[in-house]
Design a protein around this motif. Structure first.
Motif, PDB file in Angstrom:
ATOM      1  N   ILE A  38     -69.609  40.083  93.499  1.00 27.60           N
ATOM      2  CA  ILE A  38     -69.654  39.546  94.859  1.00 27.60           C
ATOM      3  C   ILE A  38     -70.051  40.669  95.816  1.00 27.60           C
ATOM      4  O   ILE A  38     -69.416  41.724  95.839  1.00 27.60           O
ATOM      5  N   VAL A  39     -71.132  40.431  96.554  1.00 26.85           N
ATOM      6  CA  VAL A  39     -71.620  41.420  97.503  1.00 26.85           C
ATOM      7  C   VAL A  39     -71.153  40.992  98.896  1.00 26.85           C
ATOM      8  O   VAL A  39     -71.517  39.918  99.361  1.00 26.85           O
ATOM      9  N   VAL A  40     -70.312  41.846  99.525  1.00 26.05           N
ATOM     10  CA  VAL A  40     -69.784  41.483 100.831  1.00 26.05           C
ATOM     11  C   VAL A  40     -70.595  42.201 101.912  1.00 26.05           C
ATOM     12  O   VAL A  40     -70.750  43.420 101.879  1.00 26.05           O
ATOM     13  N   LEU A  41     -71.114  41.415 102.859  1.00 20.78           N
ATOM     14  CA  LEU A  41     -71.962  41.971 103.916  1.00 20.78           C
ATOM     15  C   LEU A  41     -71.205  42.046 105.243  1.00 20.78           C
ATOM     16  O   LEU A  41     -70.321  41.227 105.515  1.00 20.78           O
ATOM     17  N   SER A  42     -71.596  43.015 106.056  1.00 18.08           N
ATOM     18  CA  SER A  42     -70.984  43.180 107.385  1.00 18.08           C
ATOM     19  C   SER A  42     -71.669  42.260 108.387  1.00 18.08           C
ATOM     20  O   SER A  42     -72.763  41.773 108.123  1.00 18.08           O
ATOM     21  N   PRO A  43     -71.055  42.037 109.544  1.00 15.68           N
ATOM     22  CA  PRO A  43     -71.756  41.293 110.610  1.00 15.68           C
ATOM     23  C   PRO A  43     -73.037  42.025 111.011  1.00 15.68           C
ATOM     24  O   PRO A  43     -73.229  43.190 110.666  1.00 15.68           O
ATOM     25  N   ALA A  44     -73.897  41.324 111.787  1.00 14.97           N
ATOM     26  CA  ALA A  44     -75.218  41.851 112.123  1.00 14.97           C
ATOM     27  C   ALA A  44     -75.136  43.233 112.783  1.00 14.97           C
ATOM     28  O   ALA A  44     -74.250  43.458 113.588  1.00 14.97           O
ATOM     29  N   PRO A  45     -76.042  44.137 112.479  1.00 16.97           N
ATOM     30  CA  PRO A  45     -77.036  44.051 111.403  1.00 16.97           C
ATOM     31  C   PRO A  45     -76.378  44.217 110.037  1.00 16.97           C
ATOM     32  O   PRO A  45     -75.540  45.092 109.856  1.00 16.97           O
ATOM     33  N   SER A  98     -71.934  34.463 109.588  1.00 20.92           N
ATOM     34  CA  SER A  98     -73.176  33.853 110.056  1.00 20.92           C
ATOM     35  C   SER A  98     -73.988  34.841 110.888  1.00 20.92           C
ATOM     36  O   SER A  98     -73.430  35.555 111.702  1.00 20.92           O
ATOM     37  N   GLY A  99     -75.293  34.908 110.655  1.00 20.15           N
ATOM     38  CA  GLY A  99     -76.162  35.796 111.425  1.00 20.15           C
ATOM     39  C   GLY A  99     -76.234  37.210 110.891  1.00 20.15           C
ATOM     40  O   GLY A  99     -76.845  38.075 111.511  1.00 20.15           O
ATOM     41  N   CYS A 100     -75.636  37.489 109.722  1.00 23.35           N
ATOM     42  CA  CYS A 100     -75.611  38.867 109.235  1.00 23.35           C
ATOM     43  C   CYS A 100     -76.860  39.206 108.427  1.00 23.35           C
ATOM     44  O   CYS A 100     -77.016  40.326 107.963  1.00 23.35           O
ATOM     45  N   GLY A 101     -77.771  38.245 108.276  1.00 22.02           N
ATOM     46  CA  GLY A 101     -79.028  38.563 107.608  1.00 22.02           C
ATOM     47  C   GLY A 101     -79.125  38.065 106.176  1.00 22.02           C
ATOM     48  O   GLY A 101     -79.988  38.515 105.422  1.00 22.02           O
ATOM     49  N   LYS A 102     -78.293  37.120 105.797  1.00 18.83           N
ATOM     50  CA  LYS A 102     -78.314  36.614 104.418  1.00 18.83           C
ATOM     51  C   LYS A 102     -79.632  35.903 104.111  1.00 18.83           C
ATOM     52  O   LYS A 102     -80.265  36.165 103.095  1.00 18.83           O
ATOM     53  N   SER A 103     -80.011  35.008 105.025  1.00 23.32           N
ATOM     54  CA  SER A 103     -81.280  34.298 104.797  1.00 23.32           C
ATOM     55  C   SER A 103     -82.449  35.277 104.806  1.00 23.32           C
ATOM     56  O   SER A 103     -83.385  35.156 104.011  1.00 23.32           O
ATOM     57  N   THR A 104     -82.368  36.247 105.699  1.00 22.65           N
ATOM     58  CA  THR A 104     -83.418  37.262 105.786  1.00 22.65           C
ATOM     59  C   THR A 104     -83.616  37.955 104.437  1.00 22.65           C
ATOM     60  O   THR A 104     -84.744  38.169 103.996  1.00 22.65           O
ATOM     61  N   LEU A 105     -82.505  38.279 103.779  1.00 20.29           N
ATOM     62  CA  LEU A 105     -82.577  38.934 102.476  1.00 20.29           C
ATOM     63  C   LEU A 105     -83.352  38.067 101.474  1.00 20.29           C
ATOM     64  O   LEU A 105     -84.217  38.559 100.743  1.00 20.29           O
ATOM     65  N   THR A 140     -80.032  35.522  89.427  1.00 23.00           N
ATOM     66  CA  THR A 140     -79.821  34.693  90.612  1.00 23.00           C
ATOM     67  C   THR A 140     -79.156  35.445  91.748  1.00 23.00           C
ATOM     68  O   THR A 140     -78.191  36.181  91.523  1.00 23.00           O
ATOM     69  N   ALA A 141     -79.687  35.271  92.951  1.00 19.78           N
ATOM     70  CA  ALA A 141     -78.996  35.707  94.164  1.00 19.78           C
ATOM     71  C   ALA A 141     -78.540  34.457  94.887  1.00 19.78           C
ATOM     72  O   ALA A 141     -79.352  33.608  95.247  1.00 19.78           O
ATOM     73  N   PHE A 142     -77.235  34.343  95.057  1.00 16.82           N
ATOM     74  CA  PHE A 142     -76.656  33.125  95.613  1.00 16.82           C
ATOM     75  C   PHE A 142     -75.964  33.463  96.922  1.00 16.82           C
ATOM     76  O   PHE A 142     -75.014  34.229  96.964  1.00 16.82           O
ATOM     77  N   ILE A 143     -76.466  32.900  98.025  1.00 17.23           N
ATOM     78  CA  ILE A 143     -75.894  33.169  99.345  1.00 17.23           C
ATOM     79  C   ILE A 143     -74.826  32.136  99.665  1.00 17.23           C
ATOM     80  O   ILE A 143     -75.021  30.946  99.393  1.00 17.23           O
ATOM     81  N   THR A 144     -73.729  32.582 100.226  1.00 13.74           N
ATOM     82  CA  THR A 144     -72.702  31.630 100.619  1.00 13.74           C
ATOM     83  C   THR A 144     -71.918  32.204 101.789  1.00 13.74           C
ATOM     84  O   THR A 144     -71.982  33.403 102.065  1.00 13.74           O
ATOM     85  N   HIS A 145     -71.207  31.333 102.522  1.00 13.25           N
ATOM     86  CA  HIS A 145     -70.253  31.900 103.464  1.00 13.25           C
ATOM     87  C   HIS A 145     -68.836  31.450 103.107  1.00 13.25           C
ATOM     88  O   HIS A 145     -67.926  31.559 103.900  1.00 13.25           O
ATOM     89  N   GLY A 201     -80.452  38.300  84.219  1.00 13.84           N
ATOM     90  CA  GLY A 201     -79.530  37.315  83.673  1.00 13.84           C
ATOM     91  C   GLY A 201     -78.177  37.270  84.342  1.00 13.84           C
ATOM     92  O   GLY A 201     -77.269  36.611  83.862  1.00 13.84           O
ATOM     93  N   GLN A 202     -78.043  37.988  85.472  1.00 11.00           N
ATOM     94  CA  GLN A 202     -76.763  37.966  86.191  1.00 11.00           C
ATOM     95  C   GLN A 202     -76.879  37.098  87.436  1.00 11.00           C
ATOM     96  O   GLN A 202     -77.961  36.905  87.978  1.00 11.00           O
ATOM     97  N   ILE A 203     -75.730  36.600  87.882  1.00 12.94           N
ATOM     98  CA  ILE A 203     -75.714  35.864  89.136  1.00 12.94           C
ATOM     99  C   ILE A 203     -74.773  36.583  90.099  1.00 12.94           C
ATOM    100  O   ILE A 203     -73.606  36.808  89.784  1.00 12.94           O
ATOM    101  N   TYR A 204     -75.340  37.026  91.207  1.00 12.83           N
ATOM    102  CA  TYR A 204     -74.552  37.703  92.237  1.00 12.83           C
ATOM    103  C   TYR A 204     -74.414  36.785  93.444  1.00 12.83           C
ATOM    104  O   TYR A 204     -75.378  36.169  93.861  1.00 12.83           O
ATOM    105  N   THR A 205     -73.204  36.719  93.994  1.00 15.09           N
ATOM    106  CA  THR A 205     -73.054  35.972  95.238  1.00 15.09           C
ATOM    107  C   THR A 205     -72.986  36.948  96.398  1.00 15.09           C
ATOM    108  O   THR A 205     -72.393  38.020  96.304  1.00 15.09           O
ATOM    109  N   PHE A 206     -73.647  36.578  97.485  1.00 15.17           N
ATOM    110  CA  PHE A 206     -73.659  37.383  98.708  1.00 15.17           C
ATOM    111  C   PHE A 206     -72.889  36.631  99.765  1.00 15.17           C
ATOM    112  O   PHE A 206     -73.208  35.489 100.067  1.00 15.17           O
TER     113      PHE A 206
END
Ligand SMILES: Nc1ncnc2c1ncn2[C@@H]1O[C@H](COP(=O)(O)OP(=O)(O)O)[C@@H](O)[C@H]1O
Ligand SMILES: [Mg+2]
Lengths: 247, 246
Positions: free
Chosen positions: A202-209, A40-47, A185-190, A31-36
């Motif tokens: 909010i989940v902050v990802l590093s550049p690739a990988p 670009s290219g850090c693997g968001k779509s891959t997740l 929900t997992a919601f990807i955004t840039h 029931g939670q919504i997290y934004t990632f």
């Protein structure tokens, strides 16, 4: 609930491989919504491909409601950047596609009708996707996922192709619809702004990988007039700092 | 193009051909170029009791040939487009045989299968099937990966992928290939009907030529052309009906 433990994903190429995600650990409670958010290219779509069962070749453990990912068993609503509508099906057929494949249900029930009205596309049912604006196509994609009554909603930069005005309108409409159903929900955004508006965390990802730099609690979530509050500016600055540091 | 524009174009083309034909006939005044009027009167005279059987057998051969070519070619093309491995196995074969002028194989086909119906059908199928295979395969290959992914995330099986994506997505291209194939099939048919049969428009036209009956010969050419035109229109209508999403 989604549990991701030590997830690492490689894309194999002829002789070598591309490391797309490295040792991702995160839990999204039911029931939670997290934004990632991440560059670009850090693997968001891959997740999202892992979570939706499109990519099956990975190491680590991924569980949806304590079960391994299996799109045949789970109900997964996936919304992609370019909407993922079938150009050869009209709005009605596109909207019922999810339940048709999952349940063999080709008709819209009352709930479906209600979702269409709420999203304001109930008068467009016999149009083909090419006869719709980008915002209208996105509403159709959202309607399809909600009508599916998914266990899990996956959204891959769904609003990034929209102009600024329709984007804010869609964000609001989506959040209103989401609040009534509270789908995990997992919601990807840039976009930092979008991450703040739509994510309880909010989940902050590093550049690739891609690795997880930080998971941030978001006080701005569900705040009235968020964009006018001091918290919004403080949080924006904080996220940008984390993103910069990871560079 | 709008359907109205298309019809106007067809009508305009028809009118132009008739005017040119009439002009040439009047200018030259020789028996091998009769006037269109005389030919159309002749068609009205002989169609029912002399031409009909030939039209029916030619049409039958074309339809059978096209249906066999589609029935074999489209599924094979789809499978090649969907399964990389099958493509690797069959593509070299298709590419290698594609440029060979298949009509040159006619003597071999006739030696193997005789002078009858089988040879005529095999020739039509042999000549049009490659175009159909390649078009169907490429149509599948050109479907964006995203479209498949959105169905995969719904847990769709192989058959559902074919029904929901592959068939509707490539129908337009398959119909276009069919239209091209029809044009080719009519030419091949004419050629094969000049041997080993006494039925078919090819036979009718060549026979009229031998009998030095130019009115009959022209009547045959006009009717054969009209037959090709009607087949085109049928494909056009199917395209309009199934591909309105484009
Ligand atoms: N099919 C593929 N083969 C090889 N590398 C890929 C493939 N798909 C994506 N990648 C690479 O994996 C990384 C992550 O891609 P992606 O998940 O699409 O990133 P994002 O969605 O965050 O922009 C990128 O570096 C990209 O180049
Ligand atoms: Mg992406």
């Amino acid at each position: 609930m989604i549990e991701i433990k030590d997830l690492t994903v490689k894309y194999l190429r002829q002789d070598d491989f591309v490391l797309a995600l490295e040792r991702i650990n995160i839990e999204i409670p039911a029931g939670q919504i997290y934004t990632f958010i991440g560059p670009s290219g850090c693997g968001k779509s891959t997740l999202l491909y892992v979570l939706s069962g499109i990519i099956k070749d990975y190491t680590g453990r991924v569980l949806i409601n304590s079960q391994p990912v299996d799109p045949k068993k789970q109900r997964i609503g996936m919304i992609m950047q370019n909407y993922g509508l079938m150009p050869w099906r009209n709005v009605y057929q596109n909207v019922v596609l999810g339940t048709k494949i999952k349940d063999g249900q080709r008709r819209l029930d009352e709930y479906g009708q209600y979702i269409l009205e709420q999203l304001g596309i109930d008068h467009l049912l016999d149009r083909y996707p090419k006869e719709l604006s980008g915002g209208q196509q996105q509403r159709v994609a959202i309607a399809r996922s909600f009508i599916l009554k998914p266990d899990l909603l996956l959204m891959d930069e769904p609003f990034s192709a929209l102009d600024a005005i329709s984007r804010e309108e869609m964000q609001e409409l989506f959040l209103d619809t989401w609040k009534q159903h509270n789908v995990t929900t997992a919601f990807i955004t840039h976009s930092v702004d979008e991450a703040l508006y739509l994510g309880s965390k909010i989940v902050v990802l590093s550049p690739a990988p891609g690795t997880i730099l930080e998971v941030i609690d978001n006080p701005c979530f569900k705040m009235e007039d968020m964009r006018l509050q001091d918290d919004y500016y403080d949080m924006s600055a904080r996220i940008r700092k984390v993103l910069d540091k990871g560079r | 193009m709008s359907s109205n524009g298309k019809w106007q174009g067809a009508l305009y083309g028809f009118g132009l051909v008739i005017i040119l034909w009439q002009a040439v006939a009047w200018l030259l005044k020789i028996p091998i170029i009769p006037t269109p009027g005389a030919v159309f009167v002749n068609i009205a005279d002989i169609f029912a009791n002399q031409m009909q059987v030939h039209v029916v057998s030619s049409l039958g051969r074309i339809l059978k040939g096209i249906f066999i070519a589609i029935g074999l070619g489209v599924p094979l093309g789809f499978l090649m487009g969907y399964f990389e491995k099958l493509d690797k196995i069959f593509s070299p074969l298709v590419y290698f045989t594609y440029p060979i002028p298949k009509i040159a194989l006619l003597p071999i086909v006739m030696l193997l299968f005789g002078l009858g119906e089988a040879s005529k059908l095999i020739m039509i199928v042999l000549i049009v099937i490659f175009q159909i295979i390649i078009t169907s395969r490429d149509a599948v290959k050109n479907i964006p990966a995203q479209v498949f992914r959105s169905l995969q995330s719904l847990g769709a099986g192989r058959w559902q992928m074919f029904r929901e994506i592959i068939i509707p997505a490539s129908l337009a291209e398959v119909l276009t290939a069919t239209r091209l194939a029809l044009g080719t099939a009519v030419s091949v048919l004419f050629f094969t009907e000049t041997f080993g049969t006494e039925y078919g428009m090819g036979y009718f036209i060549m026979d009229a030529w031998m009998r030095v009956n130019y009115l009959d010969m022209y009547a045959g050419i006009v009717v054969l052309s009209f037959m090709g035109f009607c087949l085109f229109i049928v494909v056009d209508i199917a395209e309009k009906y199934y591909c309105s999403w484009r």
